[in-house]
Design an enzyme around this catalytic site. Sequence first.
Site, mmCIF file in Angstrom:
data_model
loop_
_atom_site.group_PDB
_atom_site.id
_atom_site.type_symbol
_atom_site.label_atom_id
_atom_site.label_comp_id
_atom_site.label_asym_id
_atom_site.label_seq_id
_atom_site.Cartn_x
_atom_site.Cartn_y
_atom_site.Cartn_z
ATOM 1 N N ASP A 28 0.851 -1.181 0.000
ATOM 2 C CA ASP A 28 0.000 0.000 0.000
ATOM 3 C C ASP A 28 0.894 1.240 0.000
ATOM 4 O O ASP A 28 2.010 1.206 -0.502
ATOM 5 C CB ASP A 28 -0.937 -0.041 1.222
ATOM 6 C CG ASP A 28 -2.302 0.572 0.934
ATOM 7 O OD1 ASP A 28 -2.342 1.758 0.542
ATOM 8 O OD2 ASP A 28 -3.319 -0.121 1.088
ATOM 9 N N HIS B 79 -3.894 6.294 3.000
ATOM 10 C CA HIS B 79 -4.585 5.058 2.638
ATOM 11 C C HIS B 79 -3.958 3.833 3.301
ATOM 12 O O HIS B 79 -4.663 2.967 3.832
ATOM 13 C CB HIS B 79 -4.553 4.926 1.115
ATOM 14 C CG HIS B 79 -5.390 3.843 0.549
ATOM 15 N ND1 HIS B 79 -4.896 2.613 0.205
ATOM 16 C CD2 HIS B 79 -6.703 3.818 0.233
ATOM 17 C CE1 HIS B 79 -5.860 1.870 -0.292
ATOM 18 N NE2 HIS B 79 -6.974 2.578 -0.300
ATOM 19 N N SER C 49 -11.615 -0.843 -0.751
ATOM 20 C CA SER C 49 -10.322 -0.784 -0.055
ATOM 21 C C SER C 49 -10.477 -1.000 1.435
ATOM 22 O O SER C 49 -9.585 -1.523 2.093
ATOM 23 C CB SER C 49 -9.674 0.591 -0.253
ATOM 24 O OG SER C 49 -8.913 0.651 -1.412
#
EC number: 3.4.21.-
Length: 816
Positions: free
Chosen positions: A160, A235, A597
């Site tokens: 990520d 994120h 996600s």
Amino acid sequence: MDIGCKVLVFFTLFFTVTAEIYIVTMEGDPIISYRGGDNGFEATAVESDEKIDTTSELVTSYARHLERKHDMLLGMLFEEGSYKKLYSYKHLINGFAAHVSPSQAEMLRRAPGVKSVSRDWKVRKLTTHTPQFLGLPTDVWPTGGGYDRAGEDIVIGFVDSGIFPHHPSFASHHTALPYGPHPSYKGKCEDDPHTKMSFCNGKIIGAQHFAEAAKAAGAFNPDVDYASPMDGDGHGSHTAAIAAGNNGIPVRMHGYEFGKASGMAPRARIAVYKALYRLFGGFVADVVAAIDQAVHDGVDILSLSVGPNSPPATTKTTFLNPFDATLLGAVKAGVFVVQAAGNGGPFPKTLVSYSPWITTVAAAIDDRRYKNHLTLGNGKMLAGMGLSPSTRPHRSYKMVSANDVLLGSSGMKYNPSDCQRPEVLNKKLVEGNILLCGYSFNFVAGSASIKKVAETAKHLGAAGFVLVVENVSPGTKFDPVPSCIPGILITDVSKSMDLIDYYNVTTSRDWMGRVKSFKAEGSIGDGLEPILHKSAPEVALFSARGPNTKDFSFQDADLLKPDILAPGSLIWSAWSENGTDEANYVGEGFALISGTSMAAPHIAGIAALVKQKHPQWSPAAIKSALMTTSTVIDRAGRPLQAQQYSETETVTLVKATPFDYGSGHVNPSAALDPGLIFDAGYEDYLGFLCTTPGIDSHEIRNFTNTPCNFKMGHPSNFNSPSIAISHLVRTQTVTRRVTNVAEEEETYTITSRMEPSIAIEVSPPAMTLRAGASRNFLVTLTVRSVTGGYSFGEVTLKGSRGHKVSLPVVAMGQRR
């Protein structure tokens, strides 16, 4: 950038005229499948679901041998300085990534020993309440010794945007039991180049970054992208905390606590493999290197909130490309791989995760909703959203439009109705009143934010703000945003027009249109407390839908996707203070965002709990346990529903199908003790590939280093905990094999149901299995009528000792 699954986008890369990044695969087996015979090197292959012993001399010497072959090939073909090798891939695929010119790439294609040359793809990125919603504190964590043991010694790897290591969700001192050395994980920890401190602390057990392809492409800026595992996006921190963040972390913003955050497996270890960056996204060459390293290091689970934006054009099939082939190698090494389904819903064939060895996760809305309201002076109450306190009770405030309180005409060039610049508005007219602002395209594009509206209103001394949506495109998604002062977003255009009409009628103006007096009044309600709905879970509008596709022509595959549904809407989780992925959360420690996600790490964390209880289970066994025990019934006892567009393009609810939710919504407590599993291994995945029509056996051998020696008659015979037949002519019988993983013998009754256009039969109607025993059963589907669409059904195995597993059935009848 879209909220949620920040998907891998497979675009052609043009960064210079003369050089590009290519991924080259070579003849010869990688470490995971090498069985000896190359220059006297002994075999390093592992059996299906077995981890690689990367410390052994056999593995390290063969790895050096492969890398030397990569270097020799490049050195023989090209002059030194005319190319740059970025990575050698040795563990899961045999090949390398190199920065070469198109003509050099063509030379590589013709070189002996080269199997494929693929141009790299540019990539970009695809929770306080959900543990309670899923029953973890009461039904799951106690079985493993409590939350402070939940996920003990399980390592979850995250490919990520990195991690913010200073967040309390990742602190090692938030646990009563200190983290000791891990018995088998071998990953390394990079140091922060500024503080010289390690990114690891016991909770975070590994932290590395991969950016060689990004650097070669000229896209990497170390001042902005951080040449370290530091999360400059947000994120990566968000997904890691959903899966494995510490338990009981207060979620505080603007002086209010929204609850306590916890990961699904709060004791699990976190291994960070940063390959995505906040400005340009990333490159598949870096992502493949990160996955290869994660498997080498010994992660148990890989969580991927990334995937292709459409079926990859570099190969004939969706199941075979360097990315999916690498993940197949990971699963062969015993790693459970979770991937987000994508955010292209609610339209069909929008999935971005295709392969049977991957667990594909769709996103659900849980039972928590945030609502607010604006009460006008004429008594009308307008519904909206806004995570904010109310204006003072029993009091109304004058409302002033941003366009009516400008400081001269110079503010017009800034689109003042956005309320992003307090310096262009008259503080004397705004102070003590409610500021009315307009929701323009700038908010969708990311150049304007609700956070900035709140800051503007606060700076001007406003009592609150209202953000008005006057027109909206289909698919526009609005999420509530925390605010430091009373504020509300009116998303219904008809309600917005009611507000505008009321404001215009009550506001007196002179002959030039300038306001003489503000008479419109209103008050903003309290939006801080959530409302719990019994209709949950529901499939979120944005969640990608099936059918699954097998090639770039979008032909239907004989494999059901998505696999499972998990919470993915309005998920509170950790955020990086450096994060810029969401403009409304810049500088914050937590964020409330949506997307598949967010759903994928829920499954990654729950899989860690299953693996903790059953450490010898294969990735397929864990996937089976999660899928077959899931539910297709909501909290009110009704069939699951899915958000969908009506004919008037408004959002409505329809009955959901397996193309929306796969097997159903995850049920963690049942997954710990499924009774039966549908197991599969590497040979089964190869059999599926070799049996799927349209896949060239040479292409399979290129990516798996294995000939097609095994076929299963039809790809629907792959032992998946679901059945999908895209082209059913007359009658077809499929086989499934179950294994009793309970501790005692159990007798199962097998029943089935199907929509009327297709008949379904199962054989035998019942069977008894001893503990550890396996047995086949047959499912026969017969076309009754051709409808031009899919029919849906279910096979259920109900045990005499209380176990129950179900598998969804989808089939489309054809005349021939």
